[in-house]
Scaffold this motif. Structure first.
Motif, PDB file in Angstrom:
ATOM      1  N   ALA A 204      -4.244   1.356  -4.374  1.00 38.52           N
ATOM      2  CA  ALA A 204      -3.969  -0.006  -3.901  1.00 38.52           C
ATOM      3  C   ALA A 204      -5.231  -0.634  -3.321  1.00 38.52           C
ATOM      4  O   ALA A 204      -5.530  -1.810  -3.571  1.00 38.52           O
ATOM      5  N   GLN A 205      -5.996   0.139  -2.551  1.00 37.92           N
ATOM      6  CA  GLN A 205      -7.241  -0.374  -1.971  1.00 37.92           C
ATOM      7  C   GLN A 205      -8.262  -0.691  -3.049  1.00 37.92           C
ATOM      8  O   GLN A 205      -8.971  -1.697  -2.971  1.00 37.92           O
TER       9      GLN A 205
ATOM     10  N   LEU B 277       1.298   9.728  -1.437  1.00 33.92           N
ATOM     11  CA  LEU B 277       1.178   8.452  -0.730  1.00 33.92           C
ATOM     12  C   LEU B 277      -0.286   8.091  -0.493  1.00 33.92           C
ATOM     13  O   LEU B 277      -0.670   6.923  -0.618  1.00 33.92           O
ATOM     14  N   MET B 278      -1.102   9.081  -0.175  1.00 33.16           N
ATOM     15  CA  MET B 278      -2.531   8.817   0.035  1.00 33.16           C
ATOM     16  C   MET B 278      -3.185   8.364  -1.263  1.00 33.16           C
ATOM     17  O   MET B 278      -4.025   7.449  -1.258  1.00 33.16           O
TER      18      MET B 278
ATOM     19  N   LYS C 175      -1.671   6.810  -3.757  1.00 36.74           N
ATOM     20  CA  LYS C 175      -1.195   5.438  -4.001  1.00 36.74           C
ATOM     21  C   LYS C 175      -1.971   4.451  -3.134  1.00 36.74           C
ATOM     22  O   LYS C 175      -2.325   3.360  -3.589  1.00 36.74           O
ATOM     23  N   GLU C 176      -2.242   4.825  -1.894  1.00 33.70           N
ATOM     24  CA  GLU C 176      -2.995   3.946  -0.998  1.00 33.70           C
ATOM     25  C   GLU C 176      -4.417   3.735  -1.508  1.00 33.70           C
ATOM     26  O   GLU C 176      -4.932   2.626  -1.494  1.00 33.70           O
ATOM     27  N   ARG C 177      -5.062   4.812  -1.988  1.00 30.58           N
ATOM     28  CA  ARG C 177      -6.417   4.681  -2.542  1.00 30.58           C
ATOM     29  C   ARG C 177      -6.417   3.741  -3.744  1.00 30.58           C
ATOM     30  O   ARG C 177      -7.299   2.894  -3.883  1.00 30.58           O
TER      31      ARG C 177
END
Length: 89
Positions: free
Chosen positions: A41-42, A34-35, A37-39
């Motif tokens: 996305a950012q 999840l982390m 994926k967040e990176r």
């Protein structure tokens, strides 16, 4: 939205196969995924923000195909370029 010609049975199978794989992971591995994926996305949001703030140029290219399909259909105009390479003996 799913493409009208998509094989929904295959998509369903792939979804639940991936889902079942994720269920077998320890919680720390899920958090790391999840982390990541967040990176991503950012990073993509930053690229989009940069692209939006750039001066506009016109592109005559259209790309069609499902997300993630690198081999999707594409149309567009490309400049003919000739590459001269020395003959190999």
């Amino acid at each position: 939205a799913t493409h009208p010609q998509a094989d929904r049975s295959q998509l369903n199978h792939q979804y639940f196969e991936r889902y079942d794989d994720l269920l077998t992971l320890p919680s720390q591995a899920l958090v790391e995924l999840l982390m990541e994926k967040e990176r991503k996305a950012q990073m993509l949001a930053g690229l989009i923000g940069t692209a939006i703030s750039q001066p506009k140029t016109q592109s005559n290219q259209n790309f069609h195909g499902p997300v993630g399909n690198v081999a999707g259909n594409n149309q567009g105009e490309m400049e003919n370029t000739q590459h001269n390479h020395p003959d190999e003996e």
